[in-house]
Design a protein around this motif. Sequence first.
Motif: not given
Length: 279
Positions: A265-273
């Motif tokens: 979830e932290r990765l998703r908040r920082r990036s989108r793909g």
Amino acid sequence: MSTPLGDFIRAKRDSIQPESFGLPARDRRRSPGLRRSDLATRAGISVEYLTRIEQGRDRNPSSAILIALADALSLDPTERNHLRYLAKITGGECARRQPPAPPNRHVRATVRETLRLLEPGIAFVTNRLGDVLAYTSGFELVMRGTGLLDTGTPNLTRYVFTDPRARTLFPDWDQVADERAFDLWLGPSVETSEWFTAELAPVAGQEFTRRLNRHLPPPRVPLRLHHPGGEELRWRRETLELPSSDAQELVVLLPADEATTQAVERLRRRSRGVLRAIG
């Protein structure tokens, strides 16, 4: 000349401690493992016949013999399936084959649609050679910055054995390397596996080649990743075999603990793909 079947039986026999079968412990000066005579007795066959199988001089043991050997070696279901597979390809080794060729890289539209339905999960389509053929944005998010997806034709097996970053990404690198080498035995076909091995061996070095003759299915354990962003991720893997004509499989990575769920979830908040399919 050795065969895949003979190599597997010999490797499995060497890995068994005699006392685990209620037999006397071996003299330390002798080779480790179960003696050929002990295995032959347990399987109800002659030592001479077992020797012929292990040395590749008998390439077509009957189903009854294979079952007897599987029972004598106390193989688990995965190992029994592998034994049958090796018997099949060993029996056909003398037949004329088509020249080795790369496997089909086409991913059917329905499979790509299945990946879309799995968004924002972490999933990808691969084959036993390790080709990464299509993947979700979640997979791209987790693998971004690792180097795996840097090429137009990413391959997990090649990455593990030739990219130094793989040893950082996979804290249990030896386990992952064992899995990748073993999967080459399982397809997508004998011909394409030979083609891939011949291509990879010169650049992958001894860590790859010494695993090719091990022939023992590695245990399947949770997959640990050390993400370049500093997150520690642990995954349970669910693998779904696609039709044999595809020679592909769909792999879904499921968080093995709450810490991994939160890290993603932290990765998703920082990036989108976005979903990509690689032809």
